[in-house]
Design a protein around this motif. Sequence first.
Motif, PDB file in Angstrom:
ATOM      1  N   VAL A  10       0.863  -1.180   0.000  1.00 50.17           N
ATOM      2  CA  VAL A  10       0.000   0.000   0.000  1.00 50.17           C
ATOM      3  C   VAL A  10       0.901   1.232   0.000  1.00 50.17           C
ATOM      4  CG1 VAL A  10      -1.860   1.232   1.162  1.00 50.17           C
ATOM      5  CG2 VAL A  10      -1.755  -1.265   1.279  1.00 50.17           C
ATOM      6  N   VAL A  11       0.762   2.079  -1.012  1.00 49.99           N
ATOM      7  CA  VAL A  11       1.634   3.240  -1.173  1.00 49.99           C
ATOM      8  C   VAL A  11       0.818   4.522  -1.040  1.00 49.99           C
ATOM      9  CG1 VAL A  11       3.274   2.013  -2.626  1.00 49.99           C
ATOM     10  CG2 VAL A  11       1.346   3.189  -3.687  1.00 49.99           C
ATOM     11  N   GLU A  12       1.523   5.587  -0.651  1.00 49.00           N
ATOM     12  CA  GLU A  12       0.895   6.905  -0.562  1.00 49.00           C
ATOM     13  C   GLU A  12       1.020   7.586  -1.921  1.00 49.00           C
ATOM     14  OE1 GLU A  12      -0.763   8.196   1.808  1.00 49.00           O
ATOM     15  OE2 GLU A  12      -0.311   6.964   3.560  1.00 49.00           O
ATOM     16  N   ALA A  13      -0.076   7.724  -2.611  1.00 52.98           N
ATOM     17  CA  ALA A  13      -0.081   8.358  -3.927  1.00 52.98           C
ATOM     18  C   ALA A  13      -0.540   9.803  -3.786  1.00 52.98           C
ATOM     19  CB  ALA A  13      -1.005   7.608  -4.876  1.00 52.98           C
ATOM     20  N   ALA A  14       0.225  10.709  -4.381  1.00 57.88           N
ATOM     21  CA  ALA A  14      -0.106  12.135  -4.244  1.00 57.88           C
ATOM     22  C   ALA A  14       0.369  12.908  -5.468  1.00 57.88           C
ATOM     23  CB  ALA A  14       0.531  12.709  -2.982  1.00 57.88           C
ATOM     24  N   ALA A  15      -0.289  14.025  -5.703  1.00 60.76           N
ATOM     25  CA  ALA A  15       0.111  14.928  -6.776  1.00 60.76           C
ATOM     26  C   ALA A  15       0.946  16.067  -6.187  1.00 60.76           C
ATOM     27  CB  ALA A  15      -1.124  15.488  -7.477  1.00 60.76           C
ATOM     28  N   ARG A  16       1.786  16.669  -7.026  1.00 61.63           N
ATOM     29  CA  ARG A  16       2.610  17.803  -6.604  1.00 61.63           C
ATOM     30  C   ARG A  16       2.700  18.793  -7.754  1.00 61.63           C
ATOM     31  NH1 ARG A  16       7.874  19.206  -7.272  1.00 61.63           N
ATOM     32  NH2 ARG A  16       8.267  17.236  -8.389  1.00 61.63           N
ATOM     33  N   VAL A  17       2.362  20.045  -7.461  1.00 63.52           N
ATOM     34  CA  VAL A  17       2.481  21.100  -8.461  1.00 63.52           C
ATOM     35  C   VAL A  17       3.852  21.752  -8.297  1.00 63.52           C
ATOM     36  CG1 VAL A  17       1.539  23.256  -9.355  1.00 63.52           C
ATOM     37  CG2 VAL A  17      -0.008  21.491  -8.467  1.00 63.52           C
ATOM     38  N   ILE A  24      -0.168  31.771 -17.442  1.00 63.11           N
ATOM     39  CA  ILE A  24      -0.100  30.864 -16.288  1.00 63.11           C
ATOM     40  C   ILE A  24       0.366  29.506 -16.793  1.00 63.11           C
ATOM     41  CG2 ILE A  24      -1.392  29.752 -14.444  1.00 63.11           C
ATOM     42  CD1 ILE A  24      -3.381  32.044 -14.534  1.00 63.11           C
ATOM     43  N   ASN A  25       1.470  29.029 -16.239  1.00 64.86           N
ATOM     44  CA  ASN A  25       2.051  27.765 -16.680  1.00 64.86           C
ATOM     45  C   ASN A  25       2.283  26.882 -15.461  1.00 64.86           C
ATOM     46  OD1 ASN A  25       3.547  25.679 -17.805  1.00 64.86           O
ATOM     47  ND2 ASN A  25       4.573  27.038 -19.280  1.00 64.86           N
ATOM     48  N   LEU A  26       1.461  25.838 -15.300  1.00 65.12           N
ATOM     49  CA  LEU A  26       1.534  24.963 -14.136  1.00 65.12           C
ATOM     50  C   LEU A  26       1.809  23.529 -14.587  1.00 65.12           C
ATOM     51  CD1 LEU A  26      -1.615  26.251 -12.166  1.00 65.12           C
ATOM     52  CD2 LEU A  26       0.769  26.984 -11.904  1.00 65.12           C
ATOM     53  N   THR A  27       2.698  22.853 -13.847  1.00 70.02           N
ATOM     54  CA  THR A  27       3.032  21.462 -14.138  1.00 70.02           C
ATOM     55  C   THR A  27       2.762  20.611 -12.905  1.00 70.02           C
ATOM     56  OG1 THR A  27       4.740  22.085 -15.736  1.00 70.02           O
ATOM     57  CG2 THR A  27       4.837  19.845 -14.841  1.00 70.02           C
ATOM     58  N   ILE A  34      -6.746  28.110 -23.294  1.00 68.46           N
ATOM     59  CA  ILE A  34      -6.399  27.110 -22.285  1.00 68.46           C
ATOM     60  C   ILE A  34      -5.850  25.873 -22.981  1.00 68.46           C
ATOM     61  CG2 ILE A  34      -7.266  25.564 -20.493  1.00 68.46           C
ATOM     62  CD1 ILE A  34      -9.327  27.611 -19.767  1.00 68.46           C
ATOM     63  N   SER A  35      -4.736  25.383 -22.491  1.00 67.78           N
ATOM     64  CA  SER A  35      -4.125  24.171 -23.026  1.00 67.78           C
ATOM     65  C   SER A  35      -3.795  23.232 -21.869  1.00 67.78           C
ATOM     66  CB  SER A  35      -2.849  24.506 -23.807  1.00 67.78           C
ATOM     67  OG  SER A  35      -2.153  23.319 -24.161  1.00 67.78           O
ATOM     68  N   VAL A  36      -4.264  21.981 -21.958  1.00 68.33           N
ATOM     69  CA  VAL A  36      -3.949  20.951 -20.968  1.00 68.33           C
ATOM     70  C   VAL A  36      -3.327  19.775 -21.709  1.00 68.33           C
ATOM     71  CG1 VAL A  36      -4.833  19.358 -19.234  1.00 68.33           C
ATOM     72  CG2 VAL A  36      -5.824  21.645 -19.436  1.00 68.33           C
ATOM     73  N   VAL A  37      -2.086  19.461 -21.373  1.00 62.74           N
ATOM     74  CA  VAL A  37      -1.378  18.347 -21.994  1.00 62.74           C
ATOM     75  C   VAL A  37      -1.039  17.339 -20.887  1.00 62.74           C
ATOM     76  CG1 VAL A  37       0.639  17.602 -23.296  1.00 62.74           C
ATOM     77  CG2 VAL A  37      -0.431  19.811 -23.789  1.00 62.74           C
ATOM     78  N   THR A  38      -1.613  16.134 -20.978  1.00 61.66           N
ATOM     79  CA  THR A  38      -1.416  15.096 -19.961  1.00 61.66           C
ATOM     80  C   THR A  38      -0.704  13.895 -20.572  1.00 61.66           C
ATOM     81  OG1 THR A  38      -3.390  15.771 -18.735  1.00 61.66           O
ATOM     82  CG2 THR A  38      -2.546  13.555 -18.315  1.00 61.66           C
ATOM     83  N   ASP A  39       0.367  13.479 -19.920  1.00 59.90           N
ATOM     84  CA  ASP A  39       1.105  12.282 -20.331  1.00 59.90           C
ATOM     85  C   ASP A  39       0.925  11.233 -19.234  1.00 59.90           C
ATOM     86  OD1 ASP A  39       2.816  10.321 -21.136  1.00 59.90           O
ATOM     87  OD2 ASP A  39       4.572  11.616 -21.396  1.00 59.90           O
ATOM     88  N   LYS A  40       0.052  10.261 -19.495  1.00 61.82           N
ATOM     89  CA  LYS A  40      -0.251   9.254 -18.473  1.00 61.82           C
ATOM     90  C   LYS A  40       0.977   8.415 -18.132  1.00 61.82           C
ATOM     91  CE  LYS A  40      -5.150   8.757 -19.655  1.00 61.82           C
ATOM     92  NZ  LYS A  40      -6.209   7.812 -20.074  1.00 61.82           N
ATOM     93  N   VAL A  49      -1.710  25.436 -19.220  1.00 59.76           N
ATOM     94  CA  VAL A  49      -1.273  26.753 -19.689  1.00 59.76           C
ATOM     95  C   VAL A  49      -2.505  27.601 -19.958  1.00 59.76           C
ATOM     96  CG1 VAL A  49      -0.035  28.051 -21.456  1.00 59.76           C
ATOM     97  CG2 VAL A  49       0.852  25.837 -20.688  1.00 59.76           C
ATOM     98  N   LEU A  50      -2.567  28.785 -19.325  1.00 61.34           N
ATOM     99  CA  LEU A  50      -3.601  29.781 -19.607  1.00 61.34           C
ATOM    100  C   LEU A  50      -2.902  31.023 -20.143  1.00 61.34           C
ATOM    101  CD1 LEU A  50      -4.782  28.051 -17.033  1.00 61.34           C
ATOM    102  CD2 LEU A  50      -6.517  29.849 -17.043  1.00 61.34           C
ATOM    103  N   THR A  51      -3.210  31.392 -21.385  1.00 61.33           N
ATOM    104  CA  THR A  51      -2.549  32.536 -21.997  1.00 61.33           C
ATOM    105  C   THR A  51      -3.277  33.832 -21.658  1.00 61.33           C
ATOM    106  OG1 THR A  51      -3.833  32.242 -24.032  1.00 61.33           O
ATOM    107  CG2 THR A  51      -1.699  31.121 -23.894  1.00 61.33           C
TER     108      THR A  51
END
Length: 294
Positions: free
Chosen positions: A157-164, A178-181, A211-217, A225-227
Amino acid sequence: MCGRGERAAAWAVWAGVTTALALLPPTCGQHRGNGVSVLERAPPSRPAPIWDQPLVRPYFDNTTRRVVTAAGRTAYLNCRVRHLGDRAVTWIRQGDMHVLTVGLFTYTTDDRFTALHSEGSHDWTLRIASAQRSDSGTYECQVSTEPKMSQPFVLQVVEAAARVEGPRELHMVSGSNINLTCQVTGTPEPPQYIYWYRGATLVNYSSRGGISVVTDKLSRTSKLVLTRATPADSGNYTCAPANADPASVSVYILSGEQPAAMQGGESARAHCLSCVALLLMGAGVASLHHLTTR
């Protein structure tokens, strides 16, 4: 009177019957009322149970015995047993040798543990709801043969989390991009989706242009990205993966030209360092001037 040929035929029949009876297994006699003893064939011995026959003994038919799941999710340990017969399947936690389930009955006070089985299926599954880090370890699927047969399963069992990436607060000038990863870590498999929210509003399918959202699974990353941002784009931006805890960052869009010290990120820190350096230099020059004028 019978002729000689008839008597010979009768003797032959009697001899055949006698021979057949001699070949029968031990028998028991039962006396009838007329004093004639009737021979009865002994009942056959009890056949070996199907599970004791070498070709149809129970056996495990599993390809996956290691399960990785995120904390808070439901974990499933699937034990497949063929030719089970009327034997019982027991799930045991090896860490403390605690019996969790026997058949479909639960033998633990922790109601997160239950056994799943469908009629006619070969699968006996241990279900662990809201899995915790402390649930990690080895579990044993045991079949009540003699001697016992068992197969271990490892749960992680692992702790899964997101980080900006970057600071938790961003101060930007109106018209900037606005450029967030977002990076997702600790997930046993890639997230099926990663959504971006501003407050409670889903950004991925917003009607706002630019608005641009690019997701690499595969790499478990998502870029937003929000211009030409305006003050209306200010708010709390949240990266919410399908199988991990979310992460947020606050974005403040300021109208007009603002001092560099109000900017977020590396530029603000660099500006502050420059200010400190100038102050120290100024203090050094003042001290040198004071000494030379004495």
